[in-house]
Design an enzyme around this catalytic site. Structure first.
Site, PDB file in Angstrom:
ATOM      1  N   CYS A  91      53.651 -23.126  22.504  1.00  0.00           N
ATOM      2  CA  CYS A  91      54.737 -23.153  23.435  1.00  0.00           C
ATOM      3  C   CYS A  91      53.960 -22.670  25.170  1.00  0.00           C
ATOM      4  O   CYS A  91      52.647 -22.326  25.162  1.00  0.00           O
ATOM      5  CB  CYS A  91      56.002 -22.378  23.403  1.00  0.00           C
ATOM      6  SG  CYS A  91      55.723 -20.488  23.234  1.00  0.00           S
ATOM      7  N   CYS A 165      55.629 -26.950  26.091  1.00  0.00           N
ATOM      8  CA  CYS A 165      54.459 -26.836  27.081  1.00  0.00           C
ATOM      9  C   CYS A 165      53.972 -28.060  27.919  1.00  0.00           C
ATOM     10  O   CYS A 165      53.116 -28.317  28.447  1.00  0.00           O
ATOM     11  CB  CYS A 165      53.296 -26.082  26.240  1.00  0.00           C
ATOM     12  SG  CYS A 165      52.778 -27.234  24.734  1.00  0.00           S
ATOM     13  N   CYS A 169      49.900 -29.190  27.007  1.00  0.00           N
ATOM     14  CA  CYS A 169      49.369 -29.353  25.837  1.00  0.00           C
ATOM     15  C   CYS A 169      48.182 -30.154  25.594  1.00  0.00           C
ATOM     16  O   CYS A 169      48.897 -31.420  25.806  1.00  0.00           O
ATOM     17  CB  CYS A 169      50.598 -29.377  24.771  1.00  0.00           C
ATOM     18  SG  CYS A 169      51.429 -28.017  24.648  1.00  0.00           S
TER      19      CYS A 169
END
Length: 216
Positions: A91, A165, A169
Site C-alpha cells: 500500500c 498504491c 506499484c
C-alpha cells in the site's frame, strides 16, 4: 569483522550495533552469502531508513530486520526456495492496510506460506489505531514497521496484492497481481477502522483458498 559503517552521521553505539548485526547475519546466512553481500544489504537497508528521516536509536535494528528479509528474498530468487508460496502486500505507506493484511495472512497461513509487505512512500510508524484494531482480533502487529519494497522482494514474490498504491506499484512480468479496493484507515477512528479490518480478513481468507492453503 572490519566495520564498513564509519560514517560521520553514525554514533559509536550505532557503528557497534551495525557491526554486531552484520556478524549475526553472516552466521545466519553462512554458506549462502558472503560478508561483502551482507554488509552491502545492511548498509543500503540502513540508508533507506536514515534518508527517510528515521534517525533514532532503533535504526540499526530496523536495518538488520529489513536486510534479513531482503537476504531471504534474494536466496529464494537464486534458487533457495522451499516450495512455499510468497505473498507481498503493498500500500502507499505500509502503515495500515498492508500491515493488517500481513498480520491476518501470517496468523491464518501459519508456516504454510511466507508474506512480506511494503510501501511506495513508507511512513514513520504503523498507524496505532490499526494496531489496536488488530489487537481486538488477537493479532499483535505492534512490532512491525513500515518499509519500502525492493527488487529482490518483488522477484521472490509469487503473488503481489496492491491496496491503494496506484501507479506507484511496479509491475514485474510473471507475477500474479491482485488489487483490493479498500478505504484508507489513516486518520479514522477505531470504529471506522474495524470494517476495513474485517474486509481485509475476508480478502485474506479468499486468497488462502485461491492458493489452496489451509487456514489455521
Amino acid at each position: 569483522m572490519t566495520s564498513t559503517y564509519k560514517r560521520g552521521d553514525l554514533t559509536i553505539d550505532q557503528q557497534v550495533a551495525l557491526d554486531t548485526a552484520a556478524h549475526r547475519l553472516s552466521k545466519e546466512f553462512a554458506g549462502t552469502f558472503g560478508a561483502e553481500t551482507i554488509a552491502r544489504f545492511l548498509q543500503t537497508s540502513y540508508d533507506e531508513f536514515a534518508e527517510h528521516g528515521r534517525v533514532t536509536n532503533f535504526l540499526p535494528l530496523l536495518a538488520e530486520r529489513f536486510a534479513r528479509q531482503r537476504l531471504h528474498a534474494l536466496a529464494r530468487v537464486e534458487g533457495g526456495g522451499d516450495g512455499r508460496p510468497v505473498v507481498l502486500f503493498l500500500c502507499a505507506h505500509n502503515a495500515g492496510r498492508s500491515q493488517m493484511a500481513l498480520g491476518f495472512f501470517r496468523a491464518l497461513a501459519d508456516q504454510n506460506a511466507l508474506a512480506w509487505s511494503g510501501g511506495s512512500e513508507f511512513a514513520d510508524e504503523i498507524n496505532p489505531t490499526v494496531v489496536a484494531a488488530m489487537a481486538e482480533r488477537g493479532i499483535d502487529i505492534s512490532a512491525e514497521f513500515p518499509k519500502p519494497w525492493t527488487d529482490e522482494v518483488f522477484q521472490a514474490a509469487d503473488v503481489v496484492v496492491t491496496m491503494g498504491c496506484g501507479d506507484a506499484c511496479p509491475v514485474y512480468p510473471g507475477k500474479r497481481y491482485l488489487d483490493w479496493e479498500l478505504d484508507d484507515p489513516a486518520g479514522k477512528a477505531l470504529a471506522d477502522v474495524r470494517p476495513i479490518r474485517d474486509e481485509i480478513e475476508r480478502h485474506v481468507h479468499d486468497l488462502l483458498a485461491q492458493l489452496d492453503l489451509p487456514s489455521v
